[in-house]
Write a protein that holds these residues in place. Structure first.
Motif, PDB file in Angstrom:
ATOM      1  N   ILE A 129     -41.223  39.044  14.420  1.00 10.69           N
ATOM      2  CA  ILE A 129     -41.935  37.871  14.936  1.00 10.69           C
ATOM      3  C   ILE A 129     -42.343  36.964  13.778  1.00 10.69           C
ATOM      4  O   ILE A 129     -42.164  35.741  13.833  1.00 10.69           O
ATOM      5  CB  ILE A 129     -43.172  38.303  15.746  1.00 10.69           C
ATOM      6  CG1 ILE A 129     -42.733  38.946  17.071  1.00 10.69           C
ATOM      7  CG2 ILE A 129     -44.088  37.103  16.017  1.00 10.69           C
ATOM      8  CD1 ILE A 129     -43.867  39.551  17.877  1.00 10.69           C
ATOM      9  N   TRP A 136     -39.156  33.199  18.392  1.00 12.25           N
ATOM     10  CA  TRP A 136     -40.052  33.952  19.266  1.00 12.25           C
ATOM     11  C   TRP A 136     -40.868  33.016  20.163  1.00 12.25           C
ATOM     12  O   TRP A 136     -40.966  33.230  21.373  1.00 12.25           O
ATOM     13  CB  TRP A 136     -40.971  34.833  18.425  1.00 12.25           C
ATOM     14  CG  TRP A 136     -42.036  35.548  19.207  1.00 12.25           C
ATOM     15  CD1 TRP A 136     -43.376  35.305  19.199  1.00 12.25           C
ATOM     16  CD2 TRP A 136     -41.851  36.620  20.150  1.00 12.25           C
ATOM     17  NE1 TRP A 136     -44.036  36.138  20.050  1.00 12.25           N
ATOM     18  CE2 TRP A 136     -43.118  36.968  20.651  1.00 12.25           C
ATOM     19  CE3 TRP A 136     -40.726  37.307  20.602  1.00 12.25           C
ATOM     20  CZ2 TRP A 136     -43.304  37.984  21.577  1.00 12.25           C
ATOM     21  CZ3 TRP A 136     -40.909  38.324  21.542  1.00 12.25           C
ATOM     22  CH2 TRP A 136     -42.185  38.647  22.023  1.00 12.25           C
ATOM     23  N   TYR A 200     -49.725  37.882  19.020  1.00 11.86           N
ATOM     24  CA  TYR A 200     -48.453  38.552  19.248  1.00 11.86           C
ATOM     25  C   TYR A 200     -48.287  39.786  18.362  1.00 11.86           C
ATOM     26  O   TYR A 200     -47.513  40.686  18.695  1.00 11.86           O
ATOM     27  CB  TYR A 200     -47.296  37.582  19.021  1.00 11.86           C
ATOM     28  CG  TYR A 200     -47.288  36.434  19.993  1.00 11.86           C
ATOM     29  CD1 TYR A 200     -47.141  36.657  21.360  1.00 11.86           C
ATOM     30  CD2 TYR A 200     -47.466  35.124  19.555  1.00 11.86           C
ATOM     31  CE1 TYR A 200     -47.153  35.601  22.268  1.00 11.86           C
ATOM     32  CE2 TYR A 200     -47.477  34.061  20.456  1.00 11.86           C
ATOM     33  CZ  TYR A 200     -47.327  34.305  21.808  1.00 11.86           C
ATOM     34  OH  TYR A 200     -47.339  33.268  22.706  1.00 11.86           O
TER      35      TYR A 200
END
Length: 248
Positions: A129, A136, A200
């Protein structure tokens, strides 16, 4: 799919979760199971139109057994209260992300992604990520994804010992949609706390879901609507599968 018939049987087993009642209604269970399996066969065919990695799967590779594993559960009822199928290219027990279909009275849902990843794979996913943030974000912050599944952290619940089916079902009861079953309270060790998209990195799984009404799966029209939902989630799943595949 004869969803109304299936859900009616599941209401019966929820109220009479014992072997004598099940054996007395075994013929009805067999009919419901066949209808569900036929629906899953159709779903595999439709999914393969935009995800050829699942084209080789057969129904038996995807559906979960109806008997519960009660060895480590305080609930000793012998049967599940739902029917579920996980359409994953490498099988139900793979860490790889896939598509989940769940029928349960008052708690039907669709889900996509990976669940309960080991720490070393999670670390690699988080690094991916950070290394490909733009890709992403295009997968998880586009308007369609946010509308269908929301953002990470909304309604996140405490981790339990349930399996994938039970975790998904329990989560859906608390939220009509979601992205991420569980999250760390703080930044994971070894990652920068000031990272702009830290939410995230705090995720402990990369799974999204959408609750649907009990009437959703009736007939064949559900296949088109389900594919629209699952297709939106596929770029997120593909992003993580590219990492997970290095470990399987």
């Amino acid at each position: 799919m004869e969803a109304a018939r299936i859900l009616d049987f599941l209401r019966g087993i929820a109220a009479n979760n014992n072997r004598p009642w099940f054996l007395e209604h075994r013929a009805e269970y067999d009919a419901c199971r066949k209808s569900f399996n036929d629906g899953i066969a159709q779903a595999i065919t439709r999914l393969a139109e935009f995800d050829d990695e699942v084209a080789h799967l057969q129904v038996k590779d995807c559906v979960y057994r109806f008997n519960r594993d009660t060895r480590f559960s305080p609930d000793k009822s012998p049967y599940k209260r739902h029917l579920g199928a996980y359409i994953c290219a490498k099988g139900k027990k793979s860490l790889r992300g896939g598509y989940y279909i769940h029928l349960e009275p008052g708690n039907c849902l669709l889900a996509t992604g990976s669940y309960w990843l080991p720490t070393n794979i999670l670390t690699s996913c988080r690094n991916e990520i950070m290394g490909n943030t733009e890709q992403w974000l295009s997968a998880v912050e586009n308007p369609q994804f946010v509308r269908l599944f929301g953002r990470p952290g909304a309604g996140v619940w405490p981790e339990t010992s349930g399996d994938y089916e039970e975790q998904q079902a329990a989560k859906a009861k608390t939220s009509a949609k979601g992205f991420g079953l569980t999250m760390l309270k703080t930044c994971p060790a070894g990652f920068p706390r000031d990272y702009e998209h830290i939410e995230y990195l705090r995720m402990k799984d990369y799974c999204c879901w959408r609750s649907v009404p009990d009437t959703f799966f009736e007939g064949d029209a559900w296949l088109t609507e389900a594919m629209k939902i699952l297709k939106v989630a596929k770029p997120m799943m593909d992003f993580m599968n590219a990492v997970i595949d290095d470990y399987e």
